[in-house]
Write an enzyme that holds these catalytic residues in place. Structure first.
Site, PDB file in Angstrom:
ATOM      1  N   ILE A 215      27.504  -0.158  -1.173  1.00 17.22           N
ATOM      2  CA  ILE A 215      28.908  -0.569  -1.386  1.00 17.22           C
ATOM      3  C   ILE A 215      28.965  -1.785  -2.312  1.00 17.22           C
ATOM      4  O   ILE A 215      29.992  -2.453  -2.393  1.00 17.22           O
ATOM      5  CB  ILE A 215      29.626  -0.871  -0.049  1.00 17.22           C
ATOM      6  CG1 ILE A 215      28.854  -1.866   0.823  1.00 17.22           C
ATOM      7  CG2 ILE A 215      29.845   0.394   0.751  1.00 17.22           C
ATOM      8  CD1 ILE A 215      29.209  -3.286   0.652  1.00 17.22           C
ATOM      9  N   ARG A 217      27.230  -2.590  -6.124  1.00 16.47           N
ATOM     10  CA  ARG A 217      27.455  -2.180  -7.509  1.00 16.47           C
ATOM     11  C   ARG A 217      26.513  -1.027  -7.825  1.00 16.47           C
ATOM     12  O   ARG A 217      25.373  -0.990  -7.346  1.00 16.47           O
ATOM     13  CB  ARG A 217      27.200  -3.339  -8.492  1.00 16.47           C
ATOM     14  CG  ARG A 217      28.283  -4.402  -8.521  1.00 16.47           C
ATOM     15  CD  ARG A 217      29.583  -3.880  -9.138  1.00 16.47           C
ATOM     16  NE  ARG A 217      30.628  -4.902  -9.232  1.00 16.47           N
ATOM     17  CZ  ARG A 217      31.568  -5.090  -8.326  1.00 16.47           C
ATOM     18  NH1 ARG A 217      31.593  -4.355  -7.220  1.00 16.47           N
ATOM     19  NH2 ARG A 217      32.504  -6.017  -8.507  1.00 16.47           N
ATOM     20  N   GLU A 246      31.477   4.442 -13.651  1.00 13.90           N
ATOM     21  CA  GLU A 246      32.663   4.678 -12.834  1.00 13.90           C
ATOM     22  C   GLU A 246      33.831   4.970 -13.762  1.00 13.90           C
ATOM     23  O   GLU A 246      34.098   4.167 -14.648  1.00 13.90           O
ATOM     24  CB  GLU A 246      32.975   3.459 -11.957  1.00 13.90           C
ATOM     25  CG  GLU A 246      31.943   3.240 -10.870  1.00 13.90           C
ATOM     26  CD  GLU A 246      32.272   2.085  -9.925  1.00 13.90           C
ATOM     27  OE1 GLU A 246      33.310   1.414 -10.144  1.00 13.90           O
ATOM     28  OE2 GLU A 246      31.491   1.847  -9.000  1.00 13.90           O
ATOM     29  N   HIS A 265      35.039   3.948  -5.319  1.00 17.79           N
ATOM     30  CA  HIS A 265      35.085   2.479  -5.308  1.00 17.79           C
ATOM     31  C   HIS A 265      36.364   1.975  -4.631  1.00 17.79           C
ATOM     32  O   HIS A 265      37.193   1.296  -5.244  1.00 17.79           O
ATOM     33  CB  HIS A 265      34.980   1.926  -6.737  1.00 17.79           C
ATOM     34  CG  HIS A 265      34.507   0.498  -6.757  1.00 17.79           C
ATOM     35  ND1 HIS A 265      33.783  -0.036  -7.798  1.00 17.79           N
ATOM     36  CD2 HIS A 265      34.656  -0.526  -5.866  1.00 17.79           C
ATOM     37  CE1 HIS A 265      33.506  -1.312  -7.551  1.00 17.79           C
ATOM     38  NE2 HIS A 265      34.029  -1.621  -6.374  1.00 17.79           N
TER      39      HIS A 265
END
Length: 300
Positions: A215, A217, A246, A265
């Site tokens: 959780i 990067r 992302e 995210h």
């Protein structure tokens, strides 16, 4: 203040950001906005403060920013609880195979009760390894403790005996954490030391029954190595709230695996948290423009 706003949920194009920032005194940005030397050059000498709507600052060229005497505001603390809740949700979702189970119900794979069908791994009497026992790492451990976790391990730049005491967490090396944990949770900052930390060597040390959760990067993990480890059964499962890039392309190999749960995210995505972050980011910017102490300033 005279405010120029990019009024869209989609990231502002680089050229638009350059144009809008030229001559500006302050910038309120998101973690999807890369603030590099080129952008700072385009901004010019007026730029005095950057406020980011994030706790992570790996999208900011901090050396360049420091060199120019620009102050930086960020939003730690306020997203700790929401992110820790999401980390626990993702861990439970992954280890108990919830997306697979939901899919089986929808497509008719649920025929009757079966002794070992859809079995996963539980937290009771387990060993949890946390990479990065900072604010978020501690908040995750605090929430996992009541599940009956037997042992907490952690690793980081240095031991944190005061913080670790609450969970009787043991400071170990990265290889030890990989080898001894039933669940590995990555909650560290992205730095040159942590980039690519979870790679082939790391996954090979993990138990075949272990579950991996990130959780922090995406760049902390070598995704090609993770894919191979999951596809070959080297580790049991993985849950990711962060990826590289992302968004993750819809044809990415990780998305073909049933033992990999990927979220977009959403660690801090509660209404209350995002509203609090927004207020803090705005107040950081205003204080910086007035030359006053920011509510939350990153010391460069």
């Amino acid at each position: 203040c005279q405010v120029e706003q990019w009024d869209s949920d989609e990231p502002i194009p680089d050229k638009e950001l350059e144009r809008g920032l030229a001559g500006a005194h302050g910038l309120l940005c998101l973690l999807s906005d890369r603030v590099d030397k080129r952008l700072l050059d385009a901004a010019g000498a007026n730029l005095k403060v950057i406020s980011t709507l994030s706790v992570g600052v790996d999208h900011l060229a901090l050396d360049e920013i420091k060199k120019r005497g620009i102050r930086v505001g960020y939003t730690p603390d306020v997203l700790t609880d929401a992110t820790a809740e999401l980390a626990v949700s993702l861990l439970l979702t992954t280890c108990r195979r919830l997306p697979e189970a939901i899919e089986e119900v929808k497509k008719g794979g649920w025929t009757s009760w079966k002794p070992l069908w859809m079995c996963g791994y539980g937290l009771t009497q387990s060993t949890v390894g946390i990479i990065g026992l900072g604010r978020i790492g501690q908040a995750i451990a605090r929430r996992l403790k009541p599940f009956g976790v037997q042992r907490f391990l952690y690793t980081g730049r240095q031991p944190r005996p005061e913080e670790a005491a609450e969970f009787q967490a043991e400071f170990v090396s990265v290889p030890q954490l990989a080898a001894q944990s039933d669940f590995v949770v990555v909650a560290c900052s992205l730095t040159p030391a942590t980039r690519g930390l979870c790679n082939k060597e790391f996954f090979q040390k993990m138990k075949k029954t272990a579950v991996f959760v990130n959780i922090s990067r995406g760049d902390v993990v070598n995704q090609d190595d993770l894919y191979q480890s999951l596809a070959s059964g080297q580790i049991a499962a993985a849950g990711l709230d962060v990826t590289t890039p992302e968004p993750l392309p819809t044809n990415h190999p990780l998305l073909t695996l049933t033992n990999c749960v990927i979220l977009p995210h959403i660690g801090s995505a509660t209404y209350r948290t995002r509203n609090t972050m927004s207020l803090l980011a705005a107040n950081n910017l205003l204080a910086g423009l007035r030359g006053e102490p920011m509510p939350s300033e990153l010391k460069l």
